[in-house]
Design an enzyme around this catalytic site. Structure first.
Site, PDB file in Angstrom:
ATOM      1  CD  GLU A 175       3.494  67.314  14.758  1.00 48.06           C
ATOM      2  OE1 GLU A 175       3.278  66.452  13.892  1.00 48.06           O
ATOM      3  OE2 GLU A 175       4.248  67.141  15.741  1.00 48.06           O
TER       4      GLU A 175
ATOM      5  CG  ASP B 106       6.623  58.812  11.668  1.00 50.22           C
ATOM      6  OD1 ASP B 106       5.937  59.492  12.466  1.00 50.22           O
ATOM      7  OD2 ASP B 106       7.255  59.325  10.714  1.00 50.22           O
ATOM      8  CB  SER B 107       4.735  59.159  17.208  1.00 47.77           C
ATOM      9  OG  SER B 107       3.493  58.491  17.038  1.00 47.77           O
TER      10      SER B 107
ATOM     11  CG  ASP C  66       2.852  58.118   9.863  1.00 47.30           C
ATOM     12  OD1 ASP C  66       2.468  58.778   8.877  1.00 47.30           O
ATOM     13  OD2 ASP C  66       3.317  58.631  10.906  1.00 47.30           O
TER      14      ASP C  66
ATOM     15  CD  GLU D  39       6.277  63.744   8.660  1.00 40.90           C
ATOM     16  OE1 GLU D  39       7.313  64.360   8.315  1.00 40.90           O
ATOM     17  OE2 GLU D  39       6.132  63.208   9.783  1.00 40.90           O
TER      18      GLU D  39
HETATM   19  O1  KIV Z   1       3.426  59.860  13.986  1.00 42.52           O
HETATM   20  C1  KIV Z   1       2.511  60.442  14.609  1.00 42.52           C
HETATM   21  O2  KIV Z   1       2.097  60.036  15.686  1.00 42.52           O
HETATM   22  C2  KIV Z   1       1.935  61.629  13.988  1.00 42.52           C
HETATM   23  C3  KIV Z   1       0.932  62.397  14.785  1.00 42.52           C
HETATM   24  C4  KIV Z   1       1.592  63.193  15.829  1.00 42.52           C
HETATM   25  C5  KIV Z   1       0.056  63.206  13.914  1.00 42.52           C
HETATM   26  O3  KIV Z   1       2.293  61.968  12.910  1.00 42.52           O
END
Ligand code: KIV
Length: 291
Positions: A208, A71-72, A110, A142
């Site tokens: 993280e 979700d980044s 994600d 998460e």
């Molecule tokens: O969303 C993401 O890219 C992440 C990574 C930083 C582990 O959760």
């Protein structure tokens, strides 16, 4: 400049082992079973994020064994300030593109904020969409102890889960972006979270922004692989956001990012060269023309 080289940096592709996740011979799609076997062999592995088919195909050809459609994407692909606004529709679409662009990597989709916090049933509904519509091999969510019930139900339903503890960016509004697990009480909570996700059946766990010593301890204690980001050199795997690692993200990078290329300059220079050719009349030439 003197550089400290960690054990992780000195380990290179194990071409002598045909089963190695990175550098191995297998060209079939990797599964969570391959990931578990790598921990038994003591093999370290790399994971990158990916948000589109073309970039993912480059990483697949480079041998990256696991890609996360994180979700980044919110910050790095969709132009949001945080990951909070990202929707399940958006990540399902991006995950499907990454699956289409790859043939070997295990693709982890994600679950965004709001798609599993209501409880296990909502989590299962969201994860089912990721698996059926996007074709991912696993999902990530998460939370440690607080996500135990969600992880357990997904795994019972046949959906592999990568957990994510320590700094959890979806909780930015309560947690901020701070190092987690500092101090005895916080360290004990992180260990409880790690054991909870393993107990629930997660096949791996992202750590993280936690102190390196604590990440090393979690990695020793767990039998599932740990995937570090800002968690020191001793986790089983390392993940970076691809736009950070390849230098496309602008601005100041966090200390834990190593930049392997400067794509922002490469792209900017190429865009300017194209513009100058057009303005100066040197593109297109005869060789670019059809008659
Ligand atoms: O969303 C993401 O890219 C992440 C990574 C930083 C582990 O959760």
């Amino acid at each position: 400049m003197t550089q400290q080289v960690s054990a992780a940096q000195t380990q290179s592709a194990d071409s002598s082992n045909p089963k190695a996740l990175y550098g191995g011979k297998s060209s079939r799609r990797l599964t969570v079973r391959d990931i578990g076997l790598a921990k038994e062999r003591g093999e370290k592995w790399p994971m990158l994020t990916a948000y589109d088919a073309m970039t993912a195909s480059v990483f697949d050809e480079a041998g990256i064994p696991v890609m996360l459609v994180g979700d980044s994407a919110g910050n790095c692909h969709l132009g949001y300030e945080t990951t909070v606004p990202v929707t399940l529709d958006q990540l399902t679409m991006l995950s499907a593109a990454v699956v289409r662009g790859t043939s070997r990597a295990l693709i982890v989709g994600d679950l965004p904020f709001g798609s599993y916090q209501e409880g296990p049933t909502q989590a299962l509904r969201s994860a089912m969409r990721m698996v059926k519509e996007a074709g991912v091999g696993a999902v990530k969510l998460e939370g440690g102890e607080r996500s135990h019930a969600q992880i357990k139900l997904l795994v019972e339903a046949g959906i592999p889960v990568m957990a994510h503890i320590g700094l959890t960016p979806q909780s930015v509004n309560t947690q901020g972006y701070r190092v987690q697990g500092r101090g005895e009480e916080a360290a004990q909570q992180l260990l409880r979270d790690a054991k909870a996700v393993q107990d629930a059946g997660a096949f791996a766990v992202v750590l993280e922004l936690v102190p390196a010593e604590l990440a090393a301890e979690v990695t020793r204690v767990l039998h599932i692989p740990t995937v570090g980001i800002g968690a020191g050199p001793d986790t089983d795997a390392q993940v970076l956001v691809w736009t950070d690692a390849l230098g496309l993200t602008g601005g100041k990078m966090p200390r834990f990012v190593k930049q392997y290329a400067d794509l922002r300059s490469v792209m900017s220079d190429a865009a300017k060269a194209f513009a100058e050719d057009v303005v100066g009349g040197t593109f297109p030439l005869e060789e670019h023309s059809v008659h």
